[in-house]
Design a protein around this motif. Structure first.
Motif, mmCIF file in Angstrom:
data_model
loop_
_atom_site.group_PDB
_atom_site.id
_atom_site.type_symbol
_atom_site.label_atom_id
_atom_site.label_comp_id
_atom_site.label_asym_id
_atom_site.label_seq_id
_atom_site.Cartn_x
_atom_site.Cartn_y
_atom_site.Cartn_z
ATOM 1 N N UNK A 101 44.821 31.667 115.576
ATOM 2 C CA UNK A 101 44.269 32.851 116.230
ATOM 3 C C UNK A 101 42.853 32.579 116.720
ATOM 4 N N UNK A 102 42.065 31.938 115.851
ATOM 5 C CA UNK A 102 40.681 31.648 116.218
ATOM 6 C C UNK A 102 40.622 30.712 117.430
ATOM 7 N N UNK A 117 40.300 38.774 110.562
ATOM 8 C CA UNK A 117 40.449 37.476 109.893
ATOM 9 C C UNK A 117 39.162 37.054 109.170
ATOM 10 N N UNK A 121 50.511 30.736 113.512
ATOM 11 C CA UNK A 121 50.491 31.914 112.663
ATOM 12 C C UNK A 121 49.295 31.968 111.725
ATOM 13 N N UNK A 122 48.479 30.930 111.750
ATOM 14 C CA UNK A 122 47.357 30.895 110.816
ATOM 15 C C UNK A 122 46.101 31.460 111.462
ATOM 16 N N UNK A 123 45.117 31.702 110.631
ATOM 17 C CA UNK A 123 43.816 32.137 111.127
ATOM 18 C C UNK A 123 43.282 31.123 112.136
ATOM 19 N N UNK A 132 34.180 35.271 120.774
ATOM 20 C CA UNK A 132 34.637 34.736 119.491
ATOM 21 C C UNK A 132 33.474 34.595 118.516
ATOM 22 N N UNK A 153 42.785 30.403 119.829
ATOM 23 C CA UNK A 153 43.119 31.147 121.036
ATOM 24 C C UNK A 153 41.952 32.028 121.469
ATOM 25 N N UNK A 154 41.265 32.591 120.478
ATOM 26 C CA UNK A 154 40.092 33.414 120.805
ATOM 27 C C UNK A 154 39.017 32.563 121.474
ATOM 28 N N UNK A 206 45.525 38.456 124.988
ATOM 29 C CA UNK A 206 46.131 38.758 123.692
ATOM 30 C C UNK A 206 46.454 40.243 123.629
#
Lengths: 252, 315
Positions: free
Chosen positions: B183-184, A106, B178-180, B195, B186-187, A95
């Motif tokens: 992203x989470x 977040x 595009x949402x939290x 994470x 992908x983390x 990333x």
């Protein structure tokens, strides 16, 4: 400043027959910088993992703001306000820098726009303004370590646990790191650092806690600790210690 | 960004116009299958690509969607649209039941566990008399109507229904990215321990991603049942289908919005063409071609075909 923000009370952690931490107790006040030092294998990282709940200790309590957190999960700890970094960096390498920090942001900002704003603000603070769209894996080690701190900082913690932030950095980078840590404290954070790099930790720590073979052998200001006989013995061995006792020259 | 949007509009416009230009059933059927698999691929990509939890059990959701619809229609005469909804509910329930223990497993172990789940579902439906057992279920032939979800004279309505499902899947994935949550996920894929240190409850987010994946796949299952009007366990729950979804994403680009779309556009025409020209003797020829394609891709462009389009442009 709140006293006893974090209390480590009689923590014992066992791996099979190995006692990695044995009845360790100390407390941390708000706004302090605490150094956790000790020779390799002393149990520093284990203690660190117990505080951040990656391990659950076998006995003892960890009180954060008066709540026992020793049986909680790492994610719950973070949500309560304890951030951490890792000895071997665990950034999200594929990333971008901005996205890495956003993942942290977040936690308190559910909307993408808010998280982006918070992440950009954090990035400025940590000197990543020019590197926002770079892939995190392409950064230098020192940048990666700083990014990990930035990411944890974006979760808006009260305490930051930094695991060997200065390992493998050159003198210039160590200096930048100590400046950064002081800056973070200036912003009201409490910091706990596991560190091997003495010239990095000693000038900035309010107190230092020394572990050896799973036991806490000393606690005090950096000056007190470096002159502590047990500490010298732990680092240099009995032989050197005996020799030095005969010789009054201060240890360089 | 602007360029991408224009490309998307042209692409969707072409899809809308396609059946008006090509009146024959075969090209229409091929495109229906492409969009069906692209939508399922998007569903698979959410759990397998973005979240990094390779699932070989997604066909089970397809089957649950198909069977829920078929059983309700045949036994109770309930409209397939309601069957679609019930299928989604059952699929999410299955995702949670499977996910709860299996998400404790990491990496390959999770993949293996999902194979087991898929096979268990296949065996259950092969032996379950009420659900038609190995013979499967024939849908009753009803008058053509939207409510009945049956059209006999032309594939055109099916074409546009799957187009809507396909576009909806792209939309869901677009928002997911595009949402939290996105992203989470992908983390979690990149570093689960990292994470967790940022306050991410990885079990929970894996479960949500798996449920979204299940819903998309289940809706496709309902569509398939109504499109073919005959389902049996191996046509809806075969392990091969789960693997195909994985291949589609691999070819197109893992964890990329248009990865499965590109993958399906490469994969399905080949499958359909080998099926038409080689018949049942040619079964597997398409897979031989894909294996070669995957090997070539692995050497030449490991990020998948999607990387060709983004080459040279900023990420």
């Amino acid at each position: 400043m709140k006293k006893d923000l974090l209390i480590i009370d009689n923590i014992t952690k066992r791996f099979g027959g190995l006692l990695a931490n044995q009845n360790i107790s100390f407390s941390i006040d708000e706004g302090e910088i605490i150094g956790l030092i000790g020779p390799n294998g002393a149990g520093k990282s284990t203690l660190f993992n117990c505080i951040s709940c990656y391990y659950n200790s076998n006995s003892g309590k960890i009180l954060f703001n008066g709540t026992d957190i020793s049986r909680k999960t790492p994610e719950a700890i973070c949500q309560m306000g304890i951030g951490r970094t890792f000895q071997l960096v665990r950034i999200f390498k594929e990333m971008t820098v901005l996205e890495n920090i956003m993942i942290g942001a977040f936690l308190k900002h559910a909307k993408q726009g808010d998280a982006t704003a918070k992440a950009e603000e954090t990035a400025n603070l940590f000197g990543f303004t020019e590197k926002l769209s770079l892939e995190a894996g392409s950064l230098t080690i020192s940048d990666q370590k700083r990014l990990e701190v930035a990411r944890a900082f974006a979760t808006e913690p009260k305490i930051l646990l930094l695991d060997e932030m200065m390992a493998g950095l050159n003198i210039q980078e160590v200096r930048e790191t100590t400046d950064l840590i002081l800056k973070l404290r200036g912003m009201g954070l409490t910091l706990v650092l596991v560190e091997h790099v003495m010239e990095g930790i000693m000038p900035i720590a309010n107190r230092v806690i020394v572990l050896d073979y799973g036991l806490k052998i000393a606690e005090g200001t950096p000056e007190e600790v470096v002159n502590n006989e047990k500490v010298i013995e732990a680092y240099f061995g009995k032989k050197y210690h005996a020799k030095r006792r005969g010789n009054t020259a201060p240890l360089q | 960004m602007k360029k991408g949007l224009i490309a998307l509009i042209i692409f969707l416009g072409a899809l809308v116009a396609f059946p008006l230009i090509f009146q024959d059933p075969f090209p229409r059927h091929t495109l229906i299958m492409i969009m069906l698999y692209a939508a399922m691929g998007i569903g698979w990509n959410i759990i397998g690509g973005y979240t990094g939890q390779v699932s070989f059990g997604n066909a089970a959701f397809f089957g649950v969607g198909a069977y829920a619809t078929a059983i309700m229609l045949v036994n109770f005469g309930i409209t397939p649209w309601l069957g679609m909804l019930v299928g989604c509910v059952f699929s999410v329930a299955l995702a949670i039941i499977v996910g709860y223990p299996c998400f404790r497993l990491q990496g390959h172990y999770f993949a293996i566990a999902t194979i087991a789940v898929g096979e268990i579902m296949l065996l259950v439906f092969t032996n379950w008399e009420y659900a038609g057992a190995a013979v499967g279920i024939y849908m009753p032939i009803l008058p053509e109507s939207f409510m009945n979800f049956e059209f006999h004279t032309s594939k055109l309505p099916y074409y546009y229904i799957i187009l809507v499902i396909f576009v909806a899947a792209i939309g869901v994935c677009w928002f997911f990215e595009r949402s939290r949550l996105g992203y989470y996920c992908r983390a979690i894929k990149e570093d689960p321990d990292g994470a967790r240190s940022l306050g991410i409850n990885i079990q929970r987010y894996k479960m949500i991603a798996f449920s979204i994946s299940a819903i998309i796949t289940s809706i496709c299952g309902t569509f398939y049942a109504q499109y073919v009007l005959y389902i049996h366990p191996t046509s809806t729950m075969d392990l091969m289908m789960s693997i195909q979804l994985c291949i589609i994403c691999l070819i197109g680009g893992l964890g990329k919005l248009y990865g499965p779309v590109i993958g399906a556009f490469v994969f399905i025409p080949l499958t359909e063409l080998t099926r038409v020209y080689l018949g049942s003797e040619g079964q597997g020829v398409d897979l031989m071609i894909y294996s070669m394609l995957i090997i070539i891709l692995a050497i030449w462009r490991p990020q998948g075909l999607w990387a060709i389009f983004t080459k040279g442009t900023a990420k």
